[in-house]
Design a protein around this motif. Sequence first.
Motif, PDB file in Angstrom:
ATOM      1  N   SER A  27       0.725  -1.172   0.075  1.00 35.91           N
ATOM      2  CA  SER A  27      -0.006   0.030  -0.021  1.00 35.91           C
ATOM      3  C   SER A  27       0.959   1.230  -0.103  1.00 35.91           C
ATOM      4  O   SER A  27       2.059   1.380   0.596  1.00 35.91           O
ATOM      5  N   PRO A  28       0.340   2.284  -0.727  1.00 36.71           N
ATOM      6  CA  PRO A  28       1.291   3.610  -0.300  1.00 36.71           C
ATOM      7  C   PRO A  28       1.218   4.137   1.013  1.00 36.71           C
ATOM      8  O   PRO A  28       1.819   5.055   1.177  1.00 36.71           O
ATOM      9  N   VAL A  29       0.250   3.968   1.781  1.00 37.44           N
ATOM     10  CA  VAL A  29      -0.048   4.252   2.919  1.00 37.44           C
ATOM     11  C   VAL A  29       0.868   3.387   3.833  1.00 37.44           C
ATOM     12  O   VAL A  29       0.680   2.312   4.269  1.00 37.44           O
ATOM     13  N   GLY A  30       1.417   3.996   5.004  1.00 37.54           N
ATOM     14  CA  GLY A  30       2.129   3.433   6.117  1.00 37.54           C
ATOM     15  C   GLY A  30       3.376   2.554   5.894  1.00 37.54           C
ATOM     16  O   GLY A  30       3.495   1.642   6.551  1.00 37.54           O
ATOM     17  N   MET A  31       4.007   3.060   4.801  1.00 40.77           N
ATOM     18  CA  MET A  31       5.375   2.060   4.503  1.00 40.77           C
ATOM     19  C   MET A  31       6.186   2.432   5.697  1.00 40.77           C
ATOM     20  O   MET A  31       6.111   3.374   6.295  1.00 40.77           O
ATOM     21  N   LYS A  32       7.100   1.706   5.961  1.00 37.79           N
ATOM     22  CA  LYS A  32       8.242   1.808   6.856  1.00 37.79           C
ATOM     23  C   LYS A  32       8.732   3.071   6.678  1.00 37.79           C
ATOM     24  O   LYS A  32       9.270   3.723   7.784  1.00 37.79           O
ATOM     25  N   LYS A  33       9.086   3.354   5.421  1.00 35.27           N
ATOM     26  CA  LYS A  33       9.769   4.689   5.313  1.00 35.27           C
ATOM     27  C   LYS A  33       8.951   5.337   4.227  1.00 35.27           C
ATOM     28  O   LYS A  33       8.109   4.779   3.247  1.00 35.27           O
ATOM     29  N   ALA A  34       8.861   6.779   4.494  1.00 34.03           N
ATOM     30  CA  ALA A  34       7.804   7.546   3.354  1.00 34.03           C
ATOM     31  C   ALA A  34       8.941   7.660   1.832  1.00 34.03           C
ATOM     32  O   ALA A  34       9.728   8.589   2.038  1.00 34.03           O
ATOM     33  N   PHE A  35       8.767   7.069   1.189  1.00 29.31           N
ATOM     34  CA  PHE A  35       9.368   7.301  -0.405  1.00 29.31           C
ATOM     35  C   PHE A  35       8.619   8.190  -1.098  1.00 29.31           C
ATOM     36  O   PHE A  35       7.423   8.229  -0.980  1.00 29.31           O
ATOM     37  N   PRO A  36       9.370   8.897  -1.941  1.00 31.48           N
ATOM     38  CA  PRO A  36       8.770   9.814  -2.962  1.00 31.48           C
ATOM     39  C   PRO A  36       7.418   8.881  -3.705  1.00 31.48           C
ATOM     40  O   PRO A  36       7.984   7.807  -3.956  1.00 31.48           O
ATOM     41  N   THR A  37       6.263   9.486  -3.604  1.00 26.90           N
ATOM     42  CA  THR A  37       4.955   8.796  -4.308  1.00 26.90           C
ATOM     43  C   THR A  37       4.720   9.543  -5.435  1.00 26.90           C
ATOM     44  O   THR A  37       4.512  10.586  -5.413  1.00 26.90           O
ATOM     45  N   VAL A  38       4.221   8.917  -6.625  1.00 23.78           N
ATOM     46  CA  VAL A  38       3.674   9.415  -7.715  1.00 23.78           C
ATOM     47  C   VAL A  38       2.607   8.565  -7.988  1.00 23.78           C
ATOM     48  O   VAL A  38       2.775   7.315  -8.414  1.00 23.78           O
ATOM     49  N   PHE A  39       1.211   9.381  -7.989  1.00 23.89           N
ATOM     50  CA  PHE A  39       0.047   8.515  -8.495  1.00 23.89           C
ATOM     51  C   PHE A  39       0.040   8.854 -10.187  1.00 23.89           C
ATOM     52  O   PHE A  39       0.367   9.876 -10.562  1.00 23.89           O
ATOM     53  N   ASP A  40      -0.470   7.892 -10.934  1.00 21.51           N
ATOM     54  CA  ASP A  40      -1.011   8.095 -12.242  1.00 21.51           C
ATOM     55  C   ASP A  40      -2.061   9.344 -12.355  1.00 21.51           C
ATOM     56  O   ASP A  40      -2.974   9.389 -11.490  1.00 21.51           O
ATOM     57  N   GLU A  41      -1.961  10.012 -13.241  1.00 25.11           N
ATOM     58  CA  GLU A  41      -2.618  11.096 -13.228  1.00 25.11           C
ATOM     59  C   GLU A  41      -4.084  10.913 -13.440  1.00 25.11           C
ATOM     60  O   GLU A  41      -5.042  11.700 -13.299  1.00 25.11           O
ATOM     61  N   SER A  42      -4.497   9.709 -13.858  1.00 15.21           N
ATOM     62  CA  SER A  42      -5.926   9.175 -14.097  1.00 15.21           C
ATOM     63  C   SER A  42      -6.701   9.257 -12.547  1.00 15.21           C
ATOM     64  O   SER A  42      -8.033   9.101 -12.680  1.00 15.21           O
ATOM     65  N   VAL A  43      -5.970   9.345 -11.576  1.00 13.02           N
ATOM     66  CA  VAL A  43      -6.462   9.454 -10.046  1.00 13.02           C
ATOM     67  C   VAL A  43      -7.502  10.606 -10.166  1.00 13.02           C
ATOM     68  O   VAL A  43      -8.394  10.413  -9.404  1.00 13.02           O
ATOM     69  N   HIS A  44      -7.242  11.596 -11.021  1.00 13.39           N
ATOM     70  CA  HIS A  44      -7.905  12.781 -10.735  1.00 13.39           C
ATOM     71  C   HIS A  44      -9.253  12.438 -11.247  1.00 13.39           C
ATOM     72  O   HIS A  44     -10.369  13.231 -11.233  1.00 13.39           O
ATOM     73  N   ALA A  45      -9.433  11.408 -12.140  1.00 12.09           N
ATOM     74  CA  ALA A  45     -10.708  11.248 -12.775  1.00 12.09           C
ATOM     75  C   ALA A  45     -11.741  10.060 -12.323  1.00 12.09           C
ATOM     76  O   ALA A  45     -12.839  10.057 -12.962  1.00 12.09           O
ATOM     77  N   VAL A  46     -11.193   9.721 -11.130  1.00 10.83           N
ATOM     78  CA  VAL A  46     -12.299   8.958 -10.433  1.00 10.83           C
ATOM     79  C   VAL A  46     -12.767   9.624  -8.909  1.00 10.83           C
ATOM     80  O   VAL A  46     -12.088  10.385  -8.387  1.00 10.83           O
TER      81      VAL A  46
END
Length: 160
Positions: free
Chosen positions: A105-124
């Motif tokens: 999951s992008p939430v709650g990883m051991k370390k916060a890595f730089p994260t990028v969501f596909d731009e289509s996330v804005h369409a849902v």
Amino acid sequence: MASDKTNVMRVLEQHRIAYTAHTYPHGKEAVDGVSVAQLLGQDPAQVFKTLVARGRSGGCYVFVIPVACELDLKKAAKAAGEKSVELVHVKELLGLTGYVRGGCSPVGMKKAFPTVFDESVHAVSTVMVSAGKIGWQIECAPSDLLELTRAATAPLTLDQ
């Protein structure tokens, strides 16, 4: 039901983010994302998978894309500001993130890595990601997830 809470759910609750938990039947192995979407009766465009990659510089990045799509490594590298990126080996996943393949999951990883969501996330209207455990998904507003993970958005998938 409290004992069924995953770390992801606890993090969302800590940040007062509304979410809906979903479960799906599974065996010992990870189920591919399109099957997860079908099992949950969800549009695959709303169900996102979390991929971890390492840039040429050695830094790790998290890319979150629709389950029916494939990560375009060139686009991912550009979004990360790297010359190139490669997905990390499945054996490294647990040590890096605290999650197993299929439960990342992008939430709650051991370390916060730089994260990028596909731009289509804005369409849902809502987005589903793993709740940190195979068989569990969480659904919430994309804006909440982007803010929580401090994620950027960019085109990340191979042109279908």
